[in-house]
Design an enzyme around this catalytic site. Structure first.
Site, mmCIF file in Angstrom:
data_model
loop_
_atom_site.group_PDB
_atom_site.id
_atom_site.type_symbol
_atom_site.label_atom_id
_atom_site.label_comp_id
_atom_site.label_asym_id
_atom_site.label_seq_id
_atom_site.Cartn_x
_atom_site.Cartn_y
_atom_site.Cartn_z
ATOM 1 N N LYS A 181 0.831 -1.216 0.000
ATOM 2 C CA LYS A 181 0.000 0.000 0.000
ATOM 3 C C LYS A 181 0.865 1.265 0.000
ATOM 4 O O LYS A 181 0.656 2.168 -0.798
ATOM 5 C CB LYS A 181 -0.941 0.013 1.235
ATOM 6 C CG LYS A 181 -1.896 -1.167 1.284
ATOM 7 C CD LYS A 181 -2.807 -1.108 2.490
ATOM 8 C CE LYS A 181 -2.100 -1.244 3.833
ATOM 9 N NZ LYS A 181 -1.410 -2.533 4.047
ATOM 10 N N ARG A 213 -0.205 -9.227 13.412
ATOM 11 C CA ARG A 213 -0.785 -8.253 12.467
ATOM 12 C C ARG A 213 -1.539 -8.958 11.346
ATOM 13 O O ARG A 213 -2.596 -8.501 10.922
ATOM 14 C CB ARG A 213 0.324 -7.360 11.895
ATOM 15 C CG ARG A 213 0.763 -6.312 12.908
ATOM 16 C CD ARG A 213 2.041 -5.661 12.507
ATOM 17 N NE ARG A 213 1.920 -4.909 11.273
ATOM 18 C CZ ARG A 213 2.947 -4.587 10.501
ATOM 19 N NH1 ARG A 213 4.160 -4.954 10.837
ATOM 20 N NH2 ARG A 213 2.757 -3.875 9.426
ATOM 21 N N ARG A 252 10.999 -1.657 11.501
ATOM 22 C CA ARG A 252 9.991 -1.097 12.391
ATOM 23 C C ARG A 252 9.833 -1.942 13.651
ATOM 24 O O ARG A 252 10.037 -3.144 13.630
ATOM 25 C CB ARG A 252 8.642 -1.025 11.651
ATOM 26 C CG ARG A 252 8.500 0.237 10.849
ATOM 27 C CD ARG A 252 7.333 0.240 9.915
ATOM 28 N NE ARG A 252 6.109 -0.353 10.416
ATOM 29 C CZ ARG A 252 4.974 -0.375 9.715
ATOM 30 N NH1 ARG A 252 4.933 0.179 8.518
ATOM 31 N NH2 ARG A 252 3.897 -0.939 10.201
ATOM 32 N N ARG A 290 11.482 -5.566 5.068
ATOM 33 C CA ARG A 290 11.202 -4.123 4.911
ATOM 34 C C ARG A 290 12.130 -3.301 5.811
ATOM 35 O O ARG A 290 12.369 -3.650 6.962
ATOM 36 C CB ARG A 290 9.742 -3.834 5.268
ATOM 37 C CG ARG A 290 9.453 -2.340 5.281
ATOM 38 C CD ARG A 290 7.998 -2.026 5.132
ATOM 39 N NE ARG A 290 7.197 -2.455 6.261
ATOM 40 C CZ ARG A 290 5.862 -2.363 6.285
ATOM 41 N NH1 ARG A 290 5.205 -1.892 5.257
ATOM 42 N NH2 ARG A 290 5.199 -2.780 7.332
ATOM 43 N N ARG A 322 -9.912 0.169 8.543
ATOM 44 C CA ARG A 322 -9.404 -1.175 8.792
ATOM 45 C C ARG A 322 -10.425 -2.045 9.516
ATOM 46 O O ARG A 322 -10.122 -3.195 9.837
ATOM 47 C CB ARG A 322 -8.143 -1.083 9.660
ATOM 48 C CG ARG A 322 -6.832 -1.278 8.897
ATOM 49 C CD ARG A 322 -5.713 -1.038 9.881
ATOM 50 N NE ARG A 322 -4.483 -1.678 9.537
ATOM 51 C CZ ARG A 322 -3.405 -1.030 9.094
ATOM 52 N NH1 ARG A 322 -3.441 0.256 8.880
ATOM 53 N NH2 ARG A 322 -2.286 -1.681 8.874
HETATM 54 P P1 ADP Z 1 2.178 -1.890 3.230
HETATM 55 O O1 ADP Z 1 2.195 -0.381 3.185
HETATM 56 O O2 ADP Z 1 0.997 -2.471 2.523
HETATM 57 O O3 ADP Z 1 2.337 -2.455 4.606
HETATM 58 P P2 ADP Z 1 4.768 -1.663 1.856
HETATM 59 O O4 ADP Z 1 4.439 -0.789 0.690
HETATM 60 O O5 ADP Z 1 5.528 -1.032 2.971
HETATM 61 O O6 ADP Z 1 3.436 -2.407 2.405
HETATM 62 O O7 ADP Z 1 5.556 -2.925 1.298
HETATM 63 C C1 ADP Z 1 6.070 -3.935 2.180
HETATM 64 C C2 ADP Z 1 7.477 -4.365 1.743
HETATM 65 O O8 ADP Z 1 7.391 -5.056 0.505
HETATM 66 C C3 ADP Z 1 8.427 -3.176 1.530
HETATM 67 O O9 ADP Z 1 9.704 -3.603 1.955
HETATM 68 C C4 ADP Z 1 8.401 -2.960 0.010
HETATM 69 O O10 ADP Z 1 9.624 -2.443 -0.465
HETATM 70 C C5 ADP Z 1 8.139 -4.371 -0.513
HETATM 71 N N1 ADP Z 1 7.270 -4.418 -1.699
HETATM 72 C C6 ADP Z 1 6.177 -3.661 -1.957
HETATM 73 N N2 ADP Z 1 5.621 -4.001 -3.146
HETATM 74 C C7 ADP Z 1 6.364 -5.020 -3.635
HETATM 75 C C8 ADP Z 1 6.306 -5.836 -4.838
HETATM 76 N N3 ADP Z 1 5.338 -5.661 -5.757
HETATM 77 N N4 ADP Z 1 7.232 -6.799 -4.986
HETATM 78 C C9 ADP Z 1 8.203 -6.990 -4.054
HETATM 79 N N5 ADP Z 1 8.321 -6.271 -2.925
HETATM 80 C C10 ADP Z 1 7.419 -5.298 -2.704
HETATM 81 P P1 AMP Z 2 0.674 0.403 8.996
HETATM 82 O O1 AMP Z 2 1.787 1.369 8.914
HETATM 83 O O2 AMP Z 2 -0.488 0.787 8.104
HETATM 84 O O3 AMP Z 2 1.113 -1.019 8.798
HETATM 85 O O4 AMP Z 2 0.066 0.505 10.481
HETATM 86 C C1 AMP Z 2 0.875 0.190 11.598
HETATM 87 C C2 AMP Z 2 -0.003 -0.056 12.811
HETATM 88 O O5 AMP Z 2 -0.739 1.147 13.149
HETATM 89 C C3 AMP Z 2 -1.074 -1.133 12.659
HETATM 90 O O6 AMP Z 2 -0.557 -2.439 12.874
HETATM 91 C C4 AMP Z 2 -2.068 -0.705 13.744
HETATM 92 O O7 AMP Z 2 -1.621 -1.072 15.030
HETATM 93 C C5 AMP Z 2 -2.033 0.818 13.667
HETATM 94 N N1 AMP Z 2 -3.040 1.321 12.709
HETATM 95 C C6 AMP Z 2 -2.824 1.917 11.508
HETATM 96 N N2 AMP Z 2 -3.976 2.245 10.915
HETATM 97 C C7 AMP Z 2 -4.966 1.835 11.745
HETATM 98 C C8 AMP Z 2 -6.390 1.855 11.686
HETATM 99 N N3 AMP Z 2 -7.043 2.354 10.630
HETATM 100 N N4 AMP Z 2 -7.080 1.339 12.741
HETATM 101 C C9 AMP Z 2 -6.448 0.842 13.812
HETATM 102 N N5 AMP Z 2 -5.120 0.771 13.924
HETATM 103 C C10 AMP Z 2 -4.370 1.253 12.908
#
Ligand code: ADP
Ligand code: AMP
Length: 219
Positions: A13, A175, A164, A131, A92
């Site tokens: 995302k 998660r 993180r 990541r 969410r």
């Molecule tokens: P989200 O925001 O949904 O939690 P991220 O955008 O942070 O996910 O992506 C999670 C990890 O996967 C990051 O390390 C990112 O660089 C990697 N990633 C994202 N999209 C792809 C893809 N299409 N193929 C391989 N790795 C990806």
């Molecule tokens: P993210 O960066 O989107 O992976 O979010 C990290 C963490 O923040 C999640 O695992 C939740 O603990 C909290 N969080 C983010 N967005 C929400 C939401 N819409 N509702 C509840 N918790 C959230």
């Protein structure tokens, strides 16, 4: 254009939101980033969110909704929002999705697309464990799939890349379980409203981006 980007943790995302910000000049609203900023700044939201986030649980709905409402109230009329926004990580839960509808009415905007990044669970674990996130600007990398030019250093701002706090093996599994229990039902919710657009998230980053562009260019 206002978009919801949905998908499990690690689906891509944040990665895709950054591409959409560039192409369509939208504002990204990541509730995860808002919470991490609040934790850093030790605000009232940060103090409460820290506990839930560190274990991989969702922050309670009333609290999350209040933060989003406050954020929109302060920012929605600014220049950055003039072309619309991408909601990344909100809603969410069903409660949040219903409340979002009220928020749309309150601020007089509508959601134009709900894009769901569809991806198998084993891929998520590989993505989340590799990541790395810049502690200064928040840009995310992957040690294998999207490495920085210099190991441990952000290409954009030179900040340090860290894992993180919620990316320990245990927290990642919580998660994903939390997603399955509380967030996955949103797929049916938006499907029944006729608003859901599925995109295969298990492709190269560029291919996923292209698929989303193809959808949004028609809107
Ligand atoms: P989200 O925001 O949904 O939690 P991220 O955008 O942070 O996910 O992506 C999670 C990890 O996967 C990051 O390390 C990112 O660089 C990697 N990633 C994202 N999209 C792809 C893809 N299409 N193929 C391989 N790795 C990806
Ligand atoms: P993210 O960066 O989107 O992976 O979010 C990290 C963490 O923040 C999640 O695992 C939740 O603990 C909290 N969080 C983010 N967005 C929400 C939401 N819409 N509702 C509840 N918790 C959230």
């Amino acid at each position: 254009m206002n978009i919801i980007l949905m998908g499990p943790p690690g689906a891509g995302k944040g990665t895709q939101a950054a591409k959409l910000v560039e192409k369509y000049n939208l504002k990204q609203i990541s509730t995860g980033d808002l919470f991490r900023k609040a934790i850093k700044e030790e605000t009232k939201y940060g103090v409460i969110a820290k506990y839930f986030i560190s274990f991989g649980y969702l922050v309670p709905d009333d609290f999350t909704i209040q933060m989003v409402e406050e954020y929109l109230h302060e920012n929605i009329h600014t220049e950055e929002f003039k072309n619309g926004f991408i909601l990344d990580g909100f809603p969410r839960t069903i409660v949040q999705a219903k409340k979002l509808q009220d928020i749309c009415d309150m601020f007089d905007f509508k959601i134009d697309a709900v894009i769901n990044l569809d991806i198998p669970e084993d891929v998520l674990i590989k993505r989340l464990s590799g990541r790395r996130t810049c502690e200064d600007c928040g840009k995310s990398y992957h040690i294998v799939y999207n490495p920085p030019k210099v190991e441990g250093v952000c290409d954009v701002c030179g900040g340090q890349l860290l894992q993180r706090a919620d990316e320990s093996e245990e927290a990642v599994q919580v998660r994903i379980d939390t997603y399955n229990k509380q967030t996955k039902p949103l797929i049916d919710y938006y499907q029944m409203k006729g608003e859901l657009i599925n995109v295969n998230g298990d492709q190269t980053m560029d291919q996923v981006t292209q698929d989303i562009y193809d959808i949004l260019d028609k809107i």
